[in-house]
Design a protein around this motif. Sequence first.
Motif, PDB file in Angstrom:
ATOM      1  N   LYS A 253       1.088  -1.190   0.075  1.00 16.70           N
ATOM      2  CA  LYS A 253       0.083   0.001  -0.109  1.00 16.70           C
ATOM      3  C   LYS A 253       0.947   1.227  -0.098  1.00 16.70           C
ATOM      4  O   LYS A 253       0.545   2.285  -0.656  1.00 16.70           O
ATOM      5  CB  LYS A 253      -0.843   0.024   1.233  1.00 16.70           C
ATOM      6  CG  LYS A 253      -2.224  -0.848   0.946  1.00 16.70           C
ATOM      7  CD  LYS A 253      -2.971  -0.694   2.280  1.00 16.70           C
ATOM      8  CE  LYS A 253      -4.235  -1.663   2.154  1.00 16.70           C
ATOM      9  NZ  LYS A 253      -5.054  -1.319   3.392  1.00 16.70           N
TER      10      LYS A 253
ATOM     11  N   GLY B 245       3.599   1.544  -1.406  1.00 19.44           N
ATOM     12  CA  GLY B 245       4.493   1.871  -2.663  1.00 19.44           C
ATOM     13  C   GLY B 245       5.427   0.730  -2.969  1.00 19.44           C
ATOM     14  O   GLY B 245       6.108   0.773  -4.004  1.00 19.44           O
TER      15      GLY B 245
ATOM     16  N   THR C 259       6.826  -3.288  -3.969  1.00 19.19           N
ATOM     17  CA  THR C 259       6.343  -4.341  -5.041  1.00 19.19           C
ATOM     18  C   THR C 259       6.733  -5.725  -4.492  1.00 19.19           C
ATOM     19  O   THR C 259       7.659  -6.014  -3.772  1.00 19.19           O
ATOM     20  CB  THR C 259       7.455  -4.109  -6.245  1.00 19.19           C
ATOM     21  OG1 THR C 259       7.097  -2.984  -6.858  1.00 19.19           O
ATOM     22  CG2 THR C 259       7.110  -5.437  -7.056  1.00 19.19           C
TER      23      THR C 259
ATOM     24  N   HIS D 232       1.640  -3.092 -21.449  1.00 17.17           N
ATOM     25  CA  HIS D 232       1.850  -2.974 -19.981  1.00 17.17           C
ATOM     26  C   HIS D 232       3.209  -2.896 -19.485  1.00 17.17           C
ATOM     27  O   HIS D 232       4.196  -3.085 -20.006  1.00 17.17           O
ATOM     28  CB  HIS D 232       1.466  -4.374 -19.357  1.00 17.17           C
ATOM     29  CG  HIS D 232       1.191  -4.378 -17.785  1.00 17.17           C
ATOM     30  ND1 HIS D 232       2.039  -4.304 -16.875  1.00 17.17           N
ATOM     31  CD2 HIS D 232      -0.005  -4.370 -17.136  1.00 17.17           C
ATOM     32  CE1 HIS D 232       1.691  -4.505 -15.692  1.00 17.17           C
ATOM     33  NE2 HIS D 232       0.222  -4.203 -15.782  1.00 17.17           N
TER      34      HIS D 232
ATOM     35  N   ARG E  98      -2.121  -3.218  -9.364  1.00 17.00           N
ATOM     36  CA  ARG E  98      -1.915  -2.090  -8.550  1.00 17.00           C
ATOM     37  C   ARG E  98      -2.660  -2.327  -7.081  1.00 17.00           C
ATOM     38  O   ARG E  98      -3.765  -2.880  -7.107  1.00 17.00           O
ATOM     39  CB  ARG E  98      -2.320  -0.673  -9.339  1.00 17.00           C
ATOM     40  CG  ARG E  98      -1.379  -0.263 -10.256  1.00 17.00           C
ATOM     41  CD  ARG E  98       0.043  -0.177  -9.960  1.00 17.00           C
ATOM     42  NE  ARG E  98       0.045   0.793  -8.819  1.00 17.00           N
ATOM     43  CZ  ARG E  98       0.504   2.138  -9.008  1.00 17.00           C
ATOM     44  NH1 ARG E  98       0.942   2.478 -10.479  1.00 17.00           N
ATOM     45  NH2 ARG E  98       0.686   2.961  -8.293  1.00 17.00           N
ATOM     46  N   TYR E  99      -1.860  -1.902  -6.001  1.00 18.89           N
ATOM     47  CA  TYR E  99      -2.869  -2.133  -4.870  1.00 18.89           C
ATOM     48  C   TYR E  99      -2.164  -1.054  -3.969  1.00 18.89           C
ATOM     49  O   TYR E  99      -0.900  -0.886  -3.605  1.00 18.89           O
ATOM     50  CB  TYR E  99      -2.200  -3.248  -4.232  1.00 18.89           C
ATOM     51  CG  TYR E  99      -3.113  -3.778  -2.940  1.00 18.89           C
ATOM     52  CD1 TYR E  99      -4.353  -3.906  -2.661  1.00 18.89           C
ATOM     53  CD2 TYR E  99      -2.263  -3.632  -1.566  1.00 18.89           C
ATOM     54  CE1 TYR E  99      -4.841  -4.156  -1.607  1.00 18.89           C
ATOM     55  CE2 TYR E  99      -2.942  -3.819  -0.466  1.00 18.89           C
ATOM     56  CZ  TYR E  99      -4.307  -3.889  -0.356  1.00 18.89           C
ATOM     57  OH  TYR E  99      -5.027  -4.203   0.841  1.00 18.89           O
TER      58      TYR E  99
ATOM     59  N   ASN F 210      -0.345   2.352  -3.455  1.00 17.55           N
ATOM     60  CA  ASN F 210       0.528   2.847  -4.342  1.00 17.55           C
ATOM     61  C   ASN F 210       1.588   1.839  -4.884  1.00 17.55           C
ATOM     62  O   ASN F 210       2.783   2.364  -5.418  1.00 17.55           O
ATOM     63  CB  ASN F 210       1.260   4.056  -3.366  1.00 17.55           C
ATOM     64  CG  ASN F 210       0.540   5.214  -2.985  1.00 17.55           C
ATOM     65  OD1 ASN F 210      -0.087   5.577  -3.788  1.00 17.55           O
ATOM     66  ND2 ASN F 210       0.715   5.433  -1.649  1.00 17.55           N
ATOM     67  N   GLY F 211       1.463   0.799  -4.721  1.00 20.02           N
ATOM     68  CA  GLY F 211       2.472  -0.629  -5.068  1.00 20.02           C
ATOM     69  C   GLY F 211       1.903  -1.359  -5.906  1.00 20.02           C
ATOM     70  O   GLY F 211       1.049  -1.247  -6.723  1.00 20.02           O
ATOM     71  N   HIS F 212       2.552  -2.486  -6.107  1.00 18.80           N
ATOM     72  CA  HIS F 212       2.265  -3.403  -7.047  1.00 18.80           C
ATOM     73  C   HIS F 212       2.245  -4.978  -6.605  1.00 18.80           C
ATOM     74  O   HIS F 212       3.300  -5.144  -5.589  1.00 18.80           O
ATOM     75  CB  HIS F 212       3.386  -3.779  -8.246  1.00 18.80           C
ATOM     76  CG  HIS F 212       3.145  -2.338  -9.263  1.00 18.80           C
ATOM     77  ND1 HIS F 212       3.792  -1.132  -8.658  1.00 18.80           N
ATOM     78  CD2 HIS F 212       2.467  -2.021 -10.229  1.00 18.80           C
ATOM     79  CE1 HIS F 212       3.570   0.073  -9.559  1.00 18.80           C
ATOM     80  NE2 HIS F 212       2.750  -0.848 -10.649  1.00 18.80           N
TER      81      HIS F 212
ATOM     82  N   GLY G 127       7.848  -1.142  -9.901  1.00 16.42           N
ATOM     83  CA  GLY G 127       7.467   0.130  -8.943  1.00 16.42           C
ATOM     84  C   GLY G 127       8.360   1.109  -8.649  1.00 16.42           C
ATOM     85  O   GLY G 127       8.193   2.001  -7.579  1.00 16.42           O
TER      86      GLY G 127
ATOM     87  N   ASP H 126       7.916   4.674  -9.223  1.00 15.29           N
ATOM     88  CA  ASP H 126       6.533   5.204  -8.427  1.00 15.29           C
ATOM     89  C   ASP H 126       6.821   5.496  -6.993  1.00 15.29           C
ATOM     90  O   ASP H 126       6.144   6.242  -6.215  1.00 15.29           O
ATOM     91  CB  ASP H 126       5.510   4.329  -8.617  1.00 15.29           C
ATOM     92  CG  ASP H 126       4.976   4.283 -10.083  1.00 15.29           C
ATOM     93  OD1 ASP H 126       5.448   5.076 -10.675  1.00 15.29           O
ATOM     94  OD2 ASP H 126       4.562   2.888 -10.337  1.00 15.29           O
ATOM     95  N   GLN H 127       7.908   5.028  -6.346  1.00 16.31           N
ATOM     96  CA  GLN H 127       8.104   5.091  -4.994  1.00 16.31           C
ATOM     97  C   GLN H 127       8.653   6.438  -4.581  1.00 16.31           C
ATOM     98  O   GLN H 127       9.359   7.045  -5.304  1.00 16.31           O
ATOM     99  CB  GLN H 127       9.336   4.040  -4.573  1.00 16.31           C
ATOM    100  CG  GLN H 127       8.538   2.641  -4.911  1.00 16.31           C
ATOM    101  CD  GLN H 127       9.662   1.289  -4.395  1.00 16.31           C
ATOM    102  OE1 GLN H 127      10.837   1.826  -4.059  1.00 16.31           O
ATOM    103  NE2 GLN H 127       9.142   0.352  -4.561  1.00 16.31           N
TER     104      GLN H 127
END
Length: 263
Positions: free
Chosen positions: A113, A115, A117, A159, A214-215, A217-219, A249, A252-253
């Motif tokens: 959650k 961020g 992976t 993807h 995606r979950y 902010n993470g994967h 990820g 995105d972190q």
Amino acid sequence: MVWLKSGANSYSQEVISIDYDHIPDQQLVRNNKAQVVKPNLKNKATTVAYINGAGDDVATAIEAIGSKVFRFEPSEVPSDLLKYDAVVVGIRAFNVAPVEMAALQERLDTYVKNGGTLMMQYNTSRRIDPDALGPLSITLSRNRVTDENAAVTLLEPDHAILNKPNKITSTDFENWVQERGLYFPEKWDPAFTPILGMNDSGEEMTNGSLIVARYGNGHIIYTGLSLFRELPAGVSGAYKLLANMISIGVDDQPVKNKSNEKF
């Protein structure tokens, strides 16, 4: 052929002892070989936490592509996982350590959650609840693809996991060994996206070999691909796909201050 030297002597063969109670002792002599692979890949995951399962060499492969890997038994996973770019769960960890992995659920949920992976490798379907495999529901089956040369369909060619930081194409599934994968999921939470389709001859295509969600902010990644076979065999495409999984990820972190952290 690999020639080994010891003093003035050179050796090109090894002797393997086969010693089981139910058969006579046997000695197998075979040529020494070493496979060298140069996959020409990029890997953005600096640090990876590896949760040991039934035993595999995937952590060593992650180190080989440039990540610093920290290995943990399921009962020894630290409370703070956000310092790691990815958490990878070894093969059959949920089978061999169900109690310990269940105790990690909340910790892994928080990690993703925020961020992180989470990459989970194959487990067998026996006595595994759909809610046991991480934060989102996954129902395992006995579906597998035993033909290592079976055609692979890229279901989601755009993807990120097939494009960043390495472009994955159908050629990356050439020269695989023994099988494509096993115990693929047959049902999953709608948040998951199936990435690859494949099947043995005469069977329907299965889409559960690699699913990504995606979950927060993470994967979350679940794969039944036999990376534990392909990576030791030096399959370059498997290395590229592995790098994409643990890197997905990183961009995105939030920026992490790792300079003063003690891992």
